[in-house]
Design a protein around this motif. Structure first.
Motif, PDB file in Angstrom:
ATOM      1  N   GLY A 136       0.803  -1.222   0.000  1.00 42.61           N
ATOM      2  CA  GLY A 136       0.000   0.000   0.000  1.00 42.61           C
ATOM      3  C   GLY A 136       0.832   1.265   0.000  1.00 42.61           C
ATOM      4  N   ALA A 137       2.164   1.137  -0.019  1.00 40.19           N
ATOM      5  CA  ALA A 137       3.026   2.318   0.000  1.00 40.19           C
ATOM      6  C   ALA A 137       2.851   3.143  -1.266  1.00 40.19           C
ATOM      7  CB  ALA A 137       4.493   1.908   0.167  1.00 40.19           C
ATOM      8  N   GLU A 138       2.710   2.477  -2.397  1.00 40.82           N
ATOM      9  CA  GLU A 138       2.538   3.201  -3.655  1.00 40.82           C
ATOM     10  C   GLU A 138       1.220   3.978  -3.661  1.00 40.82           C
ATOM     11  OE1 GLU A 138       2.120   1.762  -8.189  1.00 40.82           O
ATOM     12  OE2 GLU A 138       3.887   1.035  -7.100  1.00 40.82           O
ATOM     13  N   ARG A 139       0.156   3.353  -3.158  1.00 42.23           N
ATOM     14  CA  ARG A 139      -1.145   4.020  -3.099  1.00 42.23           C
ATOM     15  C   ARG A 139      -1.088   5.220  -2.148  1.00 42.23           C
ATOM     16  NH1 ARG A 139      -5.007  -0.157  -1.824  1.00 42.23           N
ATOM     17  NH2 ARG A 139      -3.898  -0.100   0.142  1.00 42.23           N
ATOM     18  N   HIS A 140      -0.393   5.067  -1.011  1.00 45.66           N
ATOM     19  CA  HIS A 140      -0.277   6.184  -0.071  1.00 45.66           C
ATOM     20  C   HIS A 140       0.531   7.332  -0.680  1.00 45.66           C
ATOM     21  CE1 HIS A 140      -0.362   8.231   3.752  1.00 45.66           C
ATOM     22  NE2 HIS A 140       0.937   8.436   3.644  1.00 45.66           N
ATOM     23  N   ASP A 141       1.591   7.010  -1.420  1.00 43.82           N
ATOM     24  CA  ASP A 141       2.376   8.057  -2.074  1.00 43.82           C
ATOM     25  C   ASP A 141       1.535   8.820  -3.091  1.00 43.82           C
ATOM     26  OD1 ASP A 141       4.592   7.453  -0.582  1.00 43.82           O
ATOM     27  OD2 ASP A 141       5.590   6.301  -2.154  1.00 43.82           O
ATOM     28  N   SER A 142       0.664   8.132  -3.815  1.00 43.64           N
ATOM     29  CA  SER A 142      -0.197   8.834  -4.768  1.00 43.64           C
ATOM     30  C   SER A 142      -1.235   9.677  -4.032  1.00 43.64           C
ATOM     31  CB  SER A 142      -0.860   7.857  -5.733  1.00 43.64           C
ATOM     32  OG  SER A 142      -1.746   7.008  -5.048  1.00 43.64           O
ATOM     33  N   LEU A 143      -1.674   9.239  -2.850  1.00 46.91           N
ATOM     34  CA  LEU A 143      -2.587  10.044  -2.043  1.00 46.91           C
ATOM     35  C   LEU A 143      -1.894  11.309  -1.549  1.00 46.91           C
ATOM     36  CD1 LEU A 143      -5.394  10.238  -0.654  1.00 46.91           C
ATOM     37  CD2 LEU A 143      -4.353   9.065   1.293  1.00 46.91           C
ATOM     38  N   VAL A 144      -0.645  11.192  -1.145  1.00 45.70           N
ATOM     39  CA  VAL A 144       0.131  12.364  -0.714  1.00 45.70           C
ATOM     40  C   VAL A 144       0.273  13.351  -1.871  1.00 45.70           C
ATOM     41  CG1 VAL A 144       2.428  13.142   0.004  1.00 45.70           C
ATOM     42  CG2 VAL A 144       1.371  11.194   1.134  1.00 45.70           C
ATOM     43  N   SER A 145       0.579  12.860  -3.064  1.00 41.78           N
ATOM     44  CA  SER A 145       0.711  13.742  -4.236  1.00 41.78           C
ATOM     45  C   SER A 145      -0.614  14.410  -4.571  1.00 41.78           C
ATOM     46  CB  SER A 145       1.208  12.945  -5.441  1.00 41.78           C
ATOM     47  OG  SER A 145       2.494  12.452  -5.200  1.00 41.78           O
ATOM     48  N   ALA A 146      -1.716  13.672  -4.472  1.00 41.24           N
ATOM     49  CA  ALA A 146      -3.032  14.249  -4.735  1.00 41.24           C
ATOM     50  C   ALA A 146      -3.376  15.317  -3.701  1.00 41.24           C
ATOM     51  CB  ALA A 146      -4.092  13.153  -4.738  1.00 41.24           C
ATOM     52  N   ALA A 147      -3.001  15.097  -2.450  1.00 42.26           N
ATOM     53  CA  ALA A 147      -3.257  16.090  -1.398  1.00 42.26           C
ATOM     54  C   ALA A 147      -2.454  17.356  -1.637  1.00 42.26           C
ATOM     55  CB  ALA A 147      -2.927  15.499  -0.030  1.00 42.26           C
ATOM     56  N   ILE A 148      -1.211  17.212  -2.078  1.00 41.15           N
ATOM     57  CA  ILE A 148      -0.386  18.388  -2.380  1.00 41.15           C
ATOM     58  C   ILE A 148      -0.989  19.162  -3.554  1.00 41.15           C
ATOM     59  CG2 ILE A 148       1.869  19.102  -3.268  1.00 41.15           C
ATOM     60  CD1 ILE A 148       3.081  16.814  -1.595  1.00 41.15           C
ATOM     61  N   GLY A 149      -1.424  18.447  -4.581  1.00 36.59           N
ATOM     62  CA  GLY A 149      -2.052  19.106  -5.728  1.00 36.59           C
ATOM     63  C   GLY A 149      -3.337  19.829  -5.350  1.00 36.59           C
ATOM     64  N   ALA A 150      -4.181  19.186  -4.543  1.00 33.98           N
ATOM     65  CA  ALA A 150      -5.437  19.812  -4.122  1.00 33.98           C
ATOM     66  C   ALA A 150      -5.168  21.030  -3.244  1.00 33.98           C
ATOM     67  CB  ALA A 150      -6.295  18.804  -3.370  1.00 33.98           C
ATOM     68  N   GLY A 151      -4.159  20.947  -2.376  1.00 31.35           N
ATOM     69  CA  GLY A 151      -3.806  22.095  -1.545  1.00 31.35           C
ATOM     70  C   GLY A 151      -3.296  23.265  -2.371  1.00 31.35           C
ATOM     71  N   ALA A 152      -2.514  22.970  -3.406  1.00 34.13           N
ATOM     72  CA  ALA A 152      -2.011  24.040  -4.280  1.00 34.13           C
ATOM     73  C   ALA A 152      -3.158  24.698  -5.039  1.00 34.13           C
ATOM     74  CB  ALA A 152      -0.977  23.480  -5.249  1.00 34.13           C
ATOM     75  N   VAL A 153      -4.111  23.892  -5.504  1.00 32.30           N
ATOM     76  CA  VAL A 153      -5.277  24.453  -6.202  1.00 32.30           C
ATOM     77  C   VAL A 153      -6.101  25.308  -5.250  1.00 32.30           C
ATOM     78  CG1 VAL A 153      -7.474  23.813  -7.271  1.00 32.30           C
ATOM     79  CG2 VAL A 153      -5.388  22.667  -7.974  1.00 32.30           C
ATOM     80  N   ARG A 154      -6.307  24.823  -4.030  1.00 32.46           N
ATOM     81  CA  ARG A 154      -7.087  25.573  -3.038  1.00 32.46           C
ATOM     82  C   ARG A 154      -6.432  26.909  -2.728  1.00 32.46           C
ATOM     83  NH1 ARG A 154     -11.838  26.810  -1.023  1.00 32.46           N
ATOM     84  NH2 ARG A 154     -11.843  27.191   1.205  1.00 32.46           N
ATOM     85  N   ARG A 155      -5.122  26.899  -2.542  1.00 29.20           N
ATOM     86  CA  ARG A 155      -4.412  28.142  -2.235  1.00 29.20           C
ATOM     87  C   ARG A 155      -4.501  29.113  -3.402  1.00 29.20           C
ATOM     88  NH1 ARG A 155       1.687  27.750  -0.204  1.00 29.20           N
ATOM     89  NH2 ARG A 155       1.954  26.747  -2.204  1.00 29.20           N
ATOM     90  N   ALA A 156      -4.350  28.616  -4.621  1.00 31.39           N
ATOM     91  CA  ALA A 156      -4.444  29.486  -5.795  1.00 31.39           C
ATOM     92  C   ALA A 156      -5.851  30.067  -5.924  1.00 31.39           C
ATOM     93  CB  ALA A 156      -4.072  28.703  -7.053  1.00 31.39           C
ATOM     94  N   TYR A 157      -6.872  29.246  -5.674  1.00 30.66           N
ATOM     95  CA  TYR A 157      -8.248  29.724  -5.735  1.00 30.66           C
ATOM     96  C   TYR A 157      -8.486  30.820  -4.700  1.00 30.66           C
ATOM     97  CZ  TYR A 157     -13.277  29.784  -4.940  1.00 30.66           C
ATOM     98  OH  TYR A 157     -14.577  30.185  -4.755  1.00 30.66           O
ATOM     99  N   LEU A 158      -8.024  30.586  -3.477  1.00 28.56           N
ATOM    100  CA  LEU A 158      -8.226  31.581  -2.429  1.00 28.56           C
ATOM    101  C   LEU A 158      -7.474  32.874  -2.721  1.00 28.56           C
ATOM    102  CD1 LEU A 158      -8.061  29.286   0.730  1.00 28.56           C
ATOM    103  CD2 LEU A 158     -10.079  30.450  -0.190  1.00 28.56           C
ATOM    104  N   LYS A 159      -6.258  32.768  -3.273  1.00 22.90           N
ATOM    105  CA  LYS A 159      -5.508  33.980  -3.610  1.00 22.90           C
ATOM    106  C   LYS A 159      -6.173  34.746  -4.739  1.00 22.90           C
ATOM    107  CE  LYS A 159      -0.880  33.083  -1.932  1.00 22.90           C
ATOM    108  NZ  LYS A 159       0.546  33.117  -2.259  1.00 22.90           N
ATOM    109  N   GLY A 160      -6.712  34.031  -5.706  1.00 26.19           N
ATOM    110  CA  GLY A 160      -7.448  34.708  -6.781  1.00 26.19           C
ATOM    111  C   GLY A 160      -8.694  35.390  -6.252  1.00 26.19           C
ATOM    112  N   LEU A 161      -9.389  34.737  -5.346  1.00 28.83           N
ATOM    113  CA  LEU A 161     -10.571  35.323  -4.719  1.00 28.83           C
ATOM    114  C   LEU A 161     -10.179  36.549  -3.905  1.00 28.83           C
ATOM    115  CD1 LEU A 161     -13.617  34.810  -4.343  1.00 28.83           C
ATOM    116  CD2 LEU A 161     -13.030  33.526  -2.290  1.00 28.83           C
ATOM    117  N   GLY A 162      -9.074  36.456  -3.184  1.00 30.30           N
ATOM    118  CA  GLY A 162      -8.595  37.593  -2.397  1.00 30.30           C
ATOM    119  C   GLY A 162      -8.188  38.765  -3.265  1.00 30.30           C
ATOM    120  N   GLU A 163      -7.581  38.479  -4.423  1.00 31.76           N
ATOM    121  CA  GLU A 163      -7.205  39.578  -5.320  1.00 31.76           C
ATOM    122  C   GLU A 163      -8.441  40.245  -5.903  1.00 31.76           C
ATOM    123  OE1 GLU A 163      -3.759  40.513  -8.478  1.00 31.76           O
ATOM    124  OE2 GLU A 163      -4.719  38.563  -8.696  1.00 31.76           O
ATOM    125  N   SER A 164      -9.468  39.466  -6.224  1.00 30.80           N
ATOM    126  CA  SER A 164     -10.690  40.058  -6.773  1.00 30.80           C
ATOM    127  C   SER A 164     -11.412  40.917  -5.737  1.00 30.80           C
ATOM    128  CB  SER A 164     -11.631  38.963  -7.283  1.00 30.80           C
ATOM    129  OG  SER A 164     -12.186  38.239  -6.210  1.00 30.80           O
TER     130      SER A 164
END
Length: 195
Positions: A136-164
């Motif tokens: 299950g190590a490979e599956r957990h590593d892909s979950l970690v990568s997905a969490a990092i990607g989702a966090g980056a998208v969330r931060r970008a969305y919030l910064k765009g909202l803050g700029e608007s």
């Protein structure tokens, strides 16, 4: 037979282990970053391969995975800042922040050497790819990568909202890096038109 019974509780306790950066920061690490962080991280690489050591995913990134485009309520600058700060702690520096000088030859050489140590330690496991998949190590590593990607998208969305909404830093992107870029000299510009 008794030594095997004594090892079983130890393995059970180790199975619940999670890893965090050696400096104590809440920043999430991928498997390769954890392997290159320190000598202890490099030597513990086989434990990550058999899923005994796992990277702990911060709750803020799990929330971002659930809905990265959730509108903050209330959508004020204070609320947006309060949502961005934990993301900055979990993800590290954003693209609009000046980069930390990691291009130093000593830092890059240290990371390469620790990566080689981690690779040599991981090579001790026969059929490592299958072991990672079955444990299950490979599956957990892909979950970690997905969490990092989702966090980056969330931060970008919030910064765009803050700029608007006209918010101040950190609730909006910093455009200082773009303003400081110098135009390309004529010798570096392409000779032919680019589409």
């Amino acid at each position: 037979m008794r030594p095997a019974l004594l090892i079983l509780p130890v393995l059970t306790l180790l199975a619940a282990c999670t890893t965090a950066p050696a400096d104590g920061s809440p920043e999430i690490q991928t498997r390769s970053a954890a392997n290159r962080e320190s000598v202890q991280g490099a030597v513990a690489s086989p434990l990550r391969d058999v899923n005994v050591l796992r990277t702990k995913i911060p709750q803020v990134l799990l929330d971002a995975m659930a809905d990265p485009y959730a509108l903050p309520v209330p959508a004020t600058c204070t609320r947006i800042t309060a949502l961005i700060l934990p993301l900055n702690g979990a993800l590290g520096a954003d693209l609009d922040e000046p980069p930390v000088n990691e291009d130093d030859l000593m830092v890059r050489g240290r990371g390469a050497a620790l990566g080689a140590v981690a690779g040599a330690a991981s090579d001790l496991i026969p059929f490592r790819g299958w072991v990672r998949k079955l444990s299950g190590a490979e599956r957990h590593d892909s979950l970690v990568s997905a969490a990092i990607g989702a966090g980056a998208v969330r931060r970008a969305y919030l910064k765009g909202l803050g700029e608007s909404r006209g918010c101040h830093l950190p609730a909006r992107p910093s455009h200082d890096l773009v303003d400081r870029q110098e135009p390309l000299p004529e010798t570096l510009k392409p000779r032919y038109p680019i589409r």
